[in-house]
Design a protein around this motif. Structure first.
Motif, mmCIF file in Angstrom:
data_model
loop_
_atom_site.group_PDB
_atom_site.id
_atom_site.type_symbol
_atom_site.label_atom_id
_atom_site.label_comp_id
_atom_site.label_asym_id
_atom_site.label_seq_id
_atom_site.Cartn_x
_atom_site.Cartn_y
_atom_site.Cartn_z
ATOM 1 N N ASP A 251 37.376 43.885 44.650
ATOM 2 C CA ASP A 251 37.487 45.311 44.363
ATOM 3 C C ASP A 251 37.244 46.168 45.599
ATOM 4 O O ASP A 251 37.984 47.106 45.866
ATOM 5 N N LEU A 252 36.188 45.795 46.311
ATOM 6 C CA LEU A 252 35.856 46.546 47.523
ATOM 7 C C LEU A 252 37.014 46.534 48.496
ATOM 8 O O LEU A 252 37.415 47.549 49.052
ATOM 9 N N LEU A 253 37.558 45.350 48.679
ATOM 10 C CA LEU A 253 38.663 45.205 49.615
ATOM 11 C C LEU A 253 39.880 45.986 49.156
ATOM 12 O O LEU A 253 40.554 46.646 49.946
ATOM 13 N N LEU A 254 40.153 45.897 47.863
ATOM 14 C CA LEU A 254 41.330 46.581 47.327
ATOM 15 C C LEU A 254 41.233 48.084 47.570
ATOM 16 O O LEU A 254 42.232 48.734 47.888
ATOM 17 N N GLN A 255 40.007 48.610 47.408
ATOM 18 C CA GLN A 255 39.837 50.046 47.577
ATOM 19 C C GLN A 255 40.246 50.521 48.973
ATOM 20 O O GLN A 255 40.633 51.659 49.149
ATOM 21 N N GLN A 256 40.134 49.619 49.924
ATOM 22 C CA GLN A 256 40.466 50.029 51.292
ATOM 23 C C GLN A 256 41.973 50.003 51.569
ATOM 24 O O GLN A 256 42.410 50.373 52.641
ATOM 25 N N GLN A 257 42.752 49.512 50.602
ATOM 26 C CA GLN A 257 44.187 49.358 50.847
ATOM 27 C C GLN A 257 44.939 50.631 50.467
ATOM 28 O O GLN A 257 44.465 51.434 49.668
ATOM 29 N N ARG A 258 46.159 50.713 51.009
ATOM 30 C CA ARG A 258 47.045 51.736 50.499
ATOM 31 C C ARG A 258 47.590 51.269 49.159
ATOM 32 O O ARG A 258 47.770 50.073 48.963
ATOM 33 N N LYS A 259 47.860 52.176 48.252
ATOM 34 C CA LYS A 259 48.317 51.842 46.905
ATOM 35 C C LYS A 259 47.525 50.669 46.339
ATOM 36 O O LYS A 259 48.081 49.594 46.082
ATOM 37 N N PRO A 260 46.228 50.857 46.143
ATOM 38 C CA PRO A 260 45.369 49.724 45.787
ATOM 39 C C PRO A 260 45.709 49.122 44.417
ATOM 40 O O PRO A 260 45.356 47.979 44.162
ATOM 41 N N GLY A 261 46.394 49.871 43.559
ATOM 42 C CA GLY A 261 46.635 49.361 42.207
ATOM 43 C C GLY A 261 47.750 48.341 42.121
ATOM 44 O O GLY A 261 47.876 47.645 41.120
ATOM 45 N N THR A 262 48.606 48.264 43.128
ATOM 46 C CA THR A 262 49.772 47.373 43.004
ATOM 47 C C THR A 262 49.835 46.347 44.125
ATOM 48 O O THR A 262 50.880 45.769 44.391
ATOM 49 N N ARG A 263 48.725 46.107 44.791
ATOM 50 C CA ARG A 263 48.715 45.134 45.891
ATOM 51 C C ARG A 263 49.141 43.745 45.411
ATOM 52 O O ARG A 263 49.921 43.043 46.047
ATOM 53 N N LEU A 264 48.561 43.362 44.296
ATOM 54 C CA LEU A 264 48.809 42.009 43.793
ATOM 55 C C LEU A 264 50.295 41.815 43.495
ATOM 56 O O LEU A 264 50.881 40.789 43.835
ATOM 57 N N ARG A 265 50.881 42.835 42.886
ATOM 58 C CA ARG A 265 52.297 42.726 42.554
ATOM 59 C C ARG A 265 53.120 42.496 43.825
ATOM 60 O O ARG A 265 54.036 41.689 43.862
ATOM 61 N N LYS A 266 52.758 43.230 44.864
ATOM 62 C CA LYS A 266 53.483 43.090 46.120
ATOM 63 C C LYS A 266 53.287 41.701 46.732
ATOM 64 O O LYS A 266 54.202 41.097 47.280
ATOM 65 N N LEU A 267 52.044 41.256 46.584
ATOM 66 C CA LEU A 267 51.668 39.981 47.188
ATOM 67 C C LEU A 267 52.453 38.808 46.603
ATOM 68 O O LEU A 267 52.831 37.878 47.307
ATOM 69 N N ILE A 268 52.689 38.857 45.297
ATOM 70 C CA ILE A 268 53.328 37.692 44.660
ATOM 71 C C ILE A 268 54.846 37.759 44.719
ATOM 72 O O ILE A 268 55.522 36.795 44.384
ATOM 73 N N LYS A 269 55.372 38.879 45.175
ATOM 74 C CA LYS A 269 56.821 39.037 45.222
ATOM 75 C C LYS A 269 57.530 37.866 45.917
ATOM 76 O O LYS A 269 58.511 37.350 45.398
ATOM 77 N N PRO A 270 57.056 37.438 47.085
ATOM 78 C CA PRO A 270 57.779 36.369 47.792
ATOM 79 C C PRO A 270 57.803 35.037 47.041
ATOM 80 O O PRO A 270 58.560 34.145 47.402
ATOM 81 N N LEU A 271 56.977 34.906 45.999
ATOM 82 C CA LEU A 271 56.942 33.631 45.268
ATOM 83 C C LEU A 271 58.019 33.557 44.195
ATOM 84 O O LEU A 271 58.235 32.512 43.594
ATOM 85 N N ARG A 272 58.686 34.682 43.978
ATOM 86 C CA ARG A 272 59.568 34.763 42.805
ATOM 87 C C ARG A 272 60.621 33.673 42.731
ATOM 88 O O ARG A 272 60.917 33.161 41.663
ATOM 89 N N GLY A 273 61.192 33.327 43.886
ATOM 90 C CA GLY A 273 62.237 32.301 43.851
ATOM 91 C C GLY A 273 61.696 30.883 43.730
ATOM 92 O O GLY A 273 62.439 29.964 43.414
ATOM 93 N N ASP A 274 60.410 30.718 43.999
ATOM 94 C CA ASP A 274 59.853 29.360 44.056
ATOM 95 C C ASP A 274 59.347 28.841 42.725
ATOM 96 O O ASP A 274 59.219 27.639 42.533
ATOM 97 N N TYR A 275 58.997 29.744 41.827
ATOM 98 C CA TYR A 275 58.385 29.304 40.575
ATOM 99 C C TYR A 275 59.036 29.956 39.371
ATOM 100 O O TYR A 275 59.554 31.067 39.462
ATOM 101 N N ASP A 276 58.990 29.242 38.256
ATOM 102 C CA ASP A 276 59.456 29.812 37.004
ATOM 103 C C ASP A 276 58.331 30.554 36.295
ATOM 104 O O ASP A 276 58.555 31.551 35.641
ATOM 105 N N TYR A 277 57.109 30.016 36.418
ATOM 106 C CA TYR A 277 55.949 30.678 35.814
ATOM 107 C C TYR A 277 54.821 30.805 36.813
ATOM 108 O O TYR A 277 54.540 29.870 37.565
ATOM 109 N N LEU A 278 54.193 31.966 36.789
ATOM 110 C CA LEU A 278 52.939 32.149 37.522
ATOM 111 C C LEU A 278 51.861 32.488 36.497
ATOM 112 O O LEU A 278 51.996 33.460 35.751
#
Ligand SMILES: Nc1ncnc2c1ncn2[C@@H]1O[C@H](COP(=O)(O)OP(=O)(O)OP(=O)(O)O)[C@@H](O)[C@H]1O
Ligand SMILES: [Mg+2]
Lengths: 526, 249
Positions: free
Chosen positions: B93-120
């Motif tokens: 949480d602390l780390l996330l607060q320091q980011q830009r657009k802290p609410g959607t970091r995770l979504r951005k982070l997993i984007k590159p995995l989309r082609g590699d997996y059917d389920y996350l």
């Protein structure tokens, strides 16, 4: 999943032997032997194989699984647990990724069975202190039933399956197999291999070409049959080669070309001079127009090994070199290979060659040995070639120039082609032993020459990179380190030659070759 | 790639057990599956015998210094990979607060995995935090294991209200009963007459069973050693229902 690495094993070797060796040398855990059956499917017009995939259904004691396999890299694109018969249309499969991809690729086409193989395998794995698996190794033999219902072992291999996040563990096993066990990885398209052997490759409708030969048949008739088989082999590779499906197509194509050329030369007393000259030129031409592409394939196939030969921190320095090779290969393939193999000259050559091979045999042939019995002709020729190799090799000392080794290598190849092409004439056990002995010498000679050629070529490419300014900070040092390793290996191989040759020419081995090849004394000496 | 988060505000309700077993079943069925252990405790990593450690920690991941992909480990099961936990996730949480657009970091982070997996699958820690809001923004559905008690049902309603208010339009709430103790009359009644969110279409329920606890000793998914038991059967049913629910809008 990272791609699996295959190490072919001689089919005479026992799976259990390798299992025990690996358990001992790498502390692997072995599971019980597994027997499974694999059935392959595609549409009649090869819609899956055209996209580089194949549907396989594996069934064993643990149930069944349907997998869409990517042929070149041994990856599985999608899979589905499936114990019953494979339906004709994917719509009947459970919903999911596999069904989605199949429906897209097959369109309205039905799935048809293509081939069926049996696999016997030992699953081995390396585990850590937590009992977590870190790399898998399979020792497998692959076999199929031929049209007469006989079971035939198609191939045996070791397969190292790296696991994501544990590449070091896989590397450890791979280098052990290469260094301690002297195995060489093979980048082969397993799907193509199986389907070709099963006689139902969608791209290759010719079954395995076994040529039936007898010692008492007319030599020219037999030679034509062998050459005919080589031509069919060449043609079978064309579609895959032109479509650039796998480097194996070009490799096999070149083997058939070289064999044909070598036989024309070795058996010159069987053919009219004009025939020999004319088609000899054609084969030389084919060899020449395909050689650059093959060389580039070899460098690229070797690239993983090149990387390993360089200290880890310098490895990124090789990236521009690999990119250059890929680029060149692409270009040579599309601008040279594909063009030449669809050229009028190539088509005309095939037509002429086929016409010649089909032509009725002359009742009184002009070539001196054409009408003689095959067995005697081939043995005499092979025997002379063998004795020549003994003389040639004995002349080579530590100071001899590279050309002499190269000459010896060519001579060995000629003998090898003779033995392979007319294998049916010899007692199998003796022949196998003789080929094994010859092969050891050939491996050494091949290594010396390949390393020499590779060193020169890579140096040239590195200079080209520098000219183009496509060097990164590590490229110079990396290429230097690589060349040094190649040079060192070459020196080692060169130093090993004398011993290798001495072993090849050992009295016991000479007796074996004499028994196998020496013409019966009843025949008049020539 | 379909992203499924095993989530509940409450702790100890079977989130990790469901994430591990469902991810295993997904891979068994042929799907390329990744399970991300987002809980600093590293329970899911433990079940798969993988060290709960990511080089560079959460800081490295968030700053994209280290690619997410480099941290992925194969499990012992085909097609099932794991992104292990790291102790530093407790400061997420602390780390996330320091980011830009802290609410959607995770979504951005997993984007590159989309082609590699059917389920996350995401195995989430309990609580409503900035990290869980990231999960809501990244997931296609929340799988909410719910113990059939009146209190738990209230919590579920609260969660639904929260997600509705905060506006996670693509997010589906898919609750199911977890750790159902047949000996307790109240639980029996709640499961027999589900109410509210659990009413329709019900995804099924997982009974309380000692085999599930044994996963900690065996360090393996239930299906691999307790296939015949009631809980394993229930998980298979749950997975089948879930796939159906995901296929229909
Ligand atoms: N169906 C079940 N039957 C019996 N025990 C269960 C069941 N599901 C989970 N458990 C046990 O309950 C405990 C908590 O389960 P689990 O770790 O899955 O919950 P969690 O919601 O992930 O917890 P946390 O909030 O701490 O992450 C574990 O010891 C687990 O073995
Ligand atoms: Mg948990």
């Amino acid at each position: 999943m990272p791609n699996a690495i295959f190490f072919p094993l001689p089919t005479g070797e026992r799976l259990t032997g390798w299992r025990d060796r690996l358990v001992r040398s790498n502390a692997l855990v072995a599971d019980a032997v597994q027997q499974v059956r694999r059935d392959f499917y595609d549409s009649f017009d090869g819609r899956l194989s055209r996209t580089g995939t194949m549907l396989e259904h594996e069934r064993g004691a643990h149930g069944g699984e349907l997998r869409l396999r990517v042929c070149d890299g041994q990856r599985v694109r999608a899979a589905l647990a499936w114990d019953t018969e494979v339906p004709r249309f994917p719509a009947a499969l459970a919903p999911g990724e596999l069904r989605r991809v199949l429906e897209k690729r097959l369109g309205p086409r039905a799935l048809l069975p293509l081939a069926s193989v049996r696999l016997r395998r030992f699953n081995l794995r390396a585990v850590d202190a937590e009992d977590k698996t870190r790399v898998r190794v399979r020792v497998e033999s692959l076999g199929l039933r031929d049209s007469q219902g006989r079971f035939r072992v198609l191939r045996k291999h070791l397969c190292v399956q790296p696991l994501r996040g544990y590449s070091k563990d896989a590397q450890r096993i791979v280098s052990c197999l290469e260094q301690d066990h002297g195995l060489r990885p093979l980048c082969a398209d397993l799907c193509a291999l199986i389907l070709t052997a099963a006689g139902s490759h969608p791209l290759d409708n010719s079954a395995v070409r076994a040529v039936s030969l007898r010692a008492d048949m007319r030599a020219d008739a037999a030679a034509r049959r062998v050459l005919q088989a080589q031509l069919a082999d060449m043609q079978a590779q064309e579609p895959g080669l032109i479509a650039d499906l796998d480097s194996e197509f070009l490799h096999d194509f070149r083997i058939a070309v070289r064999r044909s050329r070598s036989l024309l030369g070795e058996l010159k007393r069987l053919f009219p001079r004009s025939v020999q000259q004319r088609f000899g030129d054609d084969f030389a031409w084919l060899s020449a127009v395909t050689s650059e592409a093959r060389d580039l394939d070899v460098y690229l196939l070797n690239f993983a090994a090149y990387r390993r030969a360089v200290p880890a921190r310098l490895r990124p320095g090789l990236d521009p070199l690999q990119a250059l090779l890929r680029d060149k290969r692409q270009r040579v393939h599309s601008e040279q290979l594909a063009v030449q193999l669809q050229s009028r000259r190539y088509r005309a050559f095939k037509q002429r060659w086929q016409d010649y091979l089909d032509r009725p045999l002359a009742r009184r042939p002009t070539a001196p040995e054409a009408a003689k019995p095959l067995g005697a002709v081939v043995r005499r020729r092979s025997w002379r070639r063998y004795r020549r190799i003994l003389r040639q090799g004995a002349r080579i000392g530590p100071e001899s120039p590279a050309e002499e080794l190269h000459g010896l290598r060519k001579a060995c190849k000629k003998l090898r082609y003779l033995l392979d092409s007319f294998a049916a004439l010899y007692p199998p056990a003796d022949l196998e032993a003789a080929i094994r002995i010859l092969k050891k010498l050939q491996n050494n000679l091949g290594e010396i020459q390949d390393l020499e050629v590779q060193g020169v070529a890579l140096n040239r490419f590195a200079m080209e990179l520098r000219r183009r300014g496509e060097y990164n900070a590590n490229t110079g040092a990396a290429v230097a380190a690589l060349l040094e390793t190649l040079q060192r290996r070459k020196t080692q191989a060169r130093e090993a030659f004398e011993t290798r040759f001495r072993r090849f020419a050992r009295a016991g081995n000479q007796r074996l070759f004499r028994r196998l090849l020496k013409p019966e004394s009843a025949e008049p000496p020539r | 790639m379909i992203t499924l988060a095993c989530y509940n505000i409450k702790g100890g309700v079977g989130k990790t057990a469901s994430a591990v077993n469902l991810a295993y079943l997904a891979a068994l069925g042929g799907a390329r599956t990744l399970l991300w252990d987002l809980d600093a405790q590293g329970a899911a990593s433990f079940y798969f015998r993988v060290k709960a450690r990511v080089k560079g920690g959460s800081r490295g991941l968030l700053r994209r210094k280290r690619k997410l992909e480099a941290a992925i480990k194969a499990t012992d099961y085909p097609r099932l990979d794991l992104l292990p936990a790291d102790f530093s996730y407790r400061n997420l949480d602390l780390l996330l607060q320091q980011q830009r657009k802290p609410g959607t970091r995770l979504r951005k982070l997993i984007k590159p995995l989309r082609g590699d997996y059917d389920y996350l699958f995401l195995d989430c820690p309990p609580g409503i935090t900035l990290a869980s809001e990231n999960v809501f923004a990244a997931a296609d559905a929340l799988l909410v294991p719910t113990i059939p008690t009146t209190l738990a049902l209230r919590t579920l309603e609260q969660l639904a209200a929260f997600c509705g208010d905060q506006g996670y339009p693509g997010l589906r709430l898919l609750p199911f009963f977890s750790m159902v103790d047949r000996r307790k009359q109240l639980q029996r009644e709640i499961v027999a007459r589900p109410d509210g969110l659990l009413k329709k279409p019900a995804l099924g329920s997982i009974p309380y069973a000692t085999e599930v606890e044994q996963m900690g000793l065996r360090r393996a998914p239930l299906e691999t050693f307790g296939r015949a038991g009631a809980a394993a059967t229930a998980y298979r049913q749950l997975w089948a229902q879930l796939q159906r629910a995901l296929a229909s809008p």
